[in-house]
Design a protein around this motif. Sequence first.
Motif, mmCIF file in Angstrom:
data_model
loop_
_atom_site.group_PDB
_atom_site.id
_atom_site.type_symbol
_atom_site.label_atom_id
_atom_site.label_comp_id
_atom_site.label_asym_id
_atom_site.label_seq_id
_atom_site.Cartn_x
_atom_site.Cartn_y
_atom_site.Cartn_z
ATOM 1 N N SER A 1 -41.137 -65.400 -45.148
ATOM 2 C CA SER A 1 -41.392 -66.535 -45.925
ATOM 3 C C SER A 1 -41.433 -66.189 -47.485
ATOM 4 N N VAL A 2 -41.395 -64.915 -47.836
ATOM 5 C CA VAL A 2 -41.555 -64.451 -49.343
ATOM 6 C C VAL A 2 -39.994 -64.624 -50.039
ATOM 7 N N TYR A 3 -39.225 -64.770 -49.066
ATOM 8 C CA TYR A 3 -37.671 -65.082 -49.789
ATOM 9 C C TYR A 3 -37.374 -66.616 -49.700
ATOM 10 N N ASP A 4 -38.406 -67.557 -49.268
ATOM 11 C CA ASP A 4 -38.051 -68.977 -49.263
ATOM 12 C C ASP A 4 -37.785 -69.332 -50.540
ATOM 13 N N GLY A 5 -36.773 -70.206 -50.529
ATOM 14 C CA GLY A 5 -36.250 -70.622 -52.034
ATOM 15 C C GLY A 5 -35.694 -69.951 -52.869
ATOM 16 N N GLY A 6 -35.691 -68.524 -52.658
ATOM 17 C CA GLY A 6 -34.923 -67.576 -53.561
ATOM 18 C C GLY A 6 -33.612 -67.975 -53.553
ATOM 19 N N GLN B 1 -30.954 -67.845 -43.873
ATOM 20 C CA GLN B 1 -31.488 -69.349 -44.122
ATOM 21 C C GLN B 1 -32.680 -69.702 -45.022
ATOM 22 N N ARG B 2 -33.397 -68.356 -45.453
ATOM 23 C CA ARG B 2 -34.453 -68.662 -46.303
ATOM 24 C C ARG B 2 -34.132 -68.796 -47.767
ATOM 25 N N PHE B 3 -33.005 -68.954 -48.130
ATOM 26 C CA PHE B 3 -32.412 -68.856 -49.753
ATOM 27 C C PHE B 3 -32.051 -70.310 -49.895
ATOM 28 N N SER B 4 -32.311 -70.663 -50.996
ATOM 29 C CA SER B 4 -32.047 -72.012 -51.534
ATOM 30 C C SER B 4 -30.282 -71.889 -52.066
ATOM 31 N N ALA B 5 -29.766 -70.740 -52.424
ATOM 32 C CA ALA B 5 -28.282 -70.624 -53.176
ATOM 33 C C ALA B 5 -28.212 -69.082 -52.640
ATOM 34 N N LEU B 6 -26.595 -68.933 -52.816
ATOM 35 C CA LEU B 6 -26.081 -67.854 -52.670
ATOM 36 C C LEU B 6 -25.066 -67.579 -53.809
ATOM 37 N N LEU B 7 -24.992 -66.563 -54.500
ATOM 38 C CA LEU B 7 -23.931 -66.056 -55.559
ATOM 39 C C LEU B 7 -23.320 -64.741 -54.834
ATOM 40 N N MET B 8 -22.080 -65.045 -54.708
ATOM 41 C CA MET B 8 -21.346 -64.111 -54.228
ATOM 42 C C MET B 8 -20.404 -63.575 -55.320
ATOM 43 N N ALA C 1 -9.335 -60.742 -50.854
ATOM 44 C CA ALA C 1 -10.463 -61.799 -51.470
ATOM 45 C C ALA C 1 -10.564 -62.984 -50.988
ATOM 46 N N VAL C 2 -9.371 -63.660 -50.522
ATOM 47 C CA VAL C 2 -9.637 -64.693 -49.477
ATOM 48 C C VAL C 2 -10.204 -64.665 -48.381
ATOM 49 N N GLU C 3 -9.932 -63.546 -47.631
ATOM 50 C CA GLU C 3 -10.599 -63.052 -46.346
ATOM 51 C C GLU C 3 -12.160 -63.090 -46.690
ATOM 52 N N GLN C 4 -12.422 -62.299 -47.598
ATOM 53 C CA GLN C 4 -13.848 -62.322 -47.964
ATOM 54 C C GLN C 4 -14.740 -63.689 -47.864
ATOM 55 N N ARG C 5 -13.969 -64.259 -48.938
ATOM 56 C CA ARG C 5 -14.458 -65.763 -49.067
ATOM 57 C C ARG C 5 -14.621 -66.393 -47.689
ATOM 58 N N GLU C 6 -13.670 -66.332 -46.957
ATOM 59 C CA GLU C 6 -13.819 -67.061 -45.637
ATOM 60 C C GLU C 6 -14.951 -66.618 -44.844
ATOM 61 N N ALA C 7 -14.833 -65.048 -44.638
ATOM 62 C CA ALA C 7 -16.215 -64.546 -43.765
ATOM 63 C C ALA C 7 -17.430 -65.155 -44.310
ATOM 64 N N VAL C 8 -17.575 -65.112 -45.694
ATOM 65 C CA VAL C 8 -19.059 -65.678 -46.229
ATOM 66 C C VAL C 8 -19.117 -67.101 -45.877
ATOM 67 N N LEU C 9 -18.094 -68.018 -46.064
ATOM 68 C CA LEU C 9 -18.461 -69.254 -45.801
ATOM 69 C C LEU C 9 -18.675 -69.772 -44.394
ATOM 70 N N SER C 10 -18.132 -68.473 -43.375
ATOM 71 C CA SER C 10 -18.059 -68.981 -42.065
ATOM 72 C C SER C 10 -19.397 -68.526 -41.493
ATOM 73 N N ALA C 11 -20.144 -67.526 -42.154
ATOM 74 C CA ALA C 11 -21.381 -66.957 -41.637
ATOM 75 C C ALA C 11 -22.372 -68.164 -42.066
ATOM 76 N N LEU C 12 -22.164 -68.635 -43.356
ATOM 77 C CA LEU C 12 -23.111 -69.789 -44.027
ATOM 78 C C LEU C 12 -22.834 -70.746 -42.981
ATOM 79 N N GLY C 13 -21.757 -71.329 -42.507
ATOM 80 C CA GLY C 13 -21.537 -72.480 -41.640
ATOM 81 C C GLY C 13 -22.430 -72.527 -40.533
ATOM 82 N N ASP D 1 -25.976 -75.756 -45.512
ATOM 83 C CA ASP D 1 -26.452 -76.689 -46.703
ATOM 84 C C ASP D 1 -26.563 -75.730 -47.690
ATOM 85 N N THR D 2 -26.517 -74.415 -47.585
ATOM 86 C CA THR D 2 -26.758 -73.490 -49.056
ATOM 87 C C THR D 2 -25.915 -73.957 -50.090
ATOM 88 N N LEU D 3 -26.343 -74.167 -51.447
ATOM 89 C CA LEU D 3 -25.731 -74.228 -52.352
ATOM 90 C C LEU D 3 -25.086 -72.757 -52.732
#
Length: 348
Positions: free
Chosen positions: A231-236, A266-273, A294-306, A311-313
């Motif tokens: 919970s210490v990471y909530d909204g971070g 899922q604790r974080f309100s946003a992700l910067l990659m 670079a494309v493969e990395q972006r797709e991997a990040v978005l797949s995990a978030l999905g 809903d993460t910004l």
Amino acid sequence: MITPSYPPKPSPGDRIAVLSPGAGLPGLFPVPHELGLERLREEFGLEPVEYPATRKMGATPQERADDIHAAFADPDIKAVIASIGGDDQITVLPLLDRELIRANPKPFFGMSDNTNLLAFLYSTGIVGYHGATVMVQLGRPVAMDPLTAESLRAALFASGPYELRPAERWNDINRDWAEPATFASEPETRPGTGWIWHNADRVAEGRGWGGCLEILAGLLMADREVSHDLSVYDGGVLFLETSEEMPSGTEVFRTLRSMGERGLLQRFSALLMGRAKTWSFEQPNSAADAARYAVEQREAVLSALGIYAPDTLTVLDVDFGHTDPQLVLPYGGTIRVDGPERRITVTY
């Protein structure tokens, strides 16, 4: 977990410790190190102070811990900066005196393997700064990138909000530090491509946490400096980037999947990659192969978030980490991600 707070800032004329908590590479490659020290003096007005293990390759974890303790305990030292990263800084963490460091908070600047010390400072209650090592950013051939220099100056000396800007030109191809010709001309750069936004219909603001993904994975496996109370990471705001080891898209996905399974992602309100580093001496990619990576990395990040945090910004290709120019991020400090306005603002 103690809420991180900002340590006092240095002023021009102050002394700043230069340490090698990871690897004593200044001993092998003195040219970029000396160039970085010169810029600390002449461009930032600070007086760098080296410690016994700063130029010592193979320094023991205890020797490196001793340097950290000495730098934080010295009242005449007003900030600490890493010479470069490394590989085994995780072995230094158990030797650190948390109470000594908590009693003498100072701004610490570093990246890559220094994610270890940044995470330690976060859990100790001290805001650190992800970015700007002596040999890489300060020791850049001919001149620092202006965007890097502006960000570092604000992080060192200012305390208010600072808006990050996408790089107009960038580079991630290294040249050999052992070759004198490396320092005769600036690195070749290519046009910037801007940042990539997802779920950008909201504003998120919280404390920054994360760092180099490979190092963070090691901390998670060793169960160090990651709170069991998630919970210490909530909204971070989570920020992640990858190194010259260039993990595959599959490896990136698996690390993020493990963070999701732990309930952390899922604790974080946003992700910067961070913009992926797509070239190394071990894997000198062609332009086409670099773009594909670079494309493969972006797709991997978005797949995990999905799967775990759909809903993460999210903002991809942000200019921090193993890229040039490099923006400094406050580790434990406030980061505001404004989706509708497409703006990222940090508080240094």
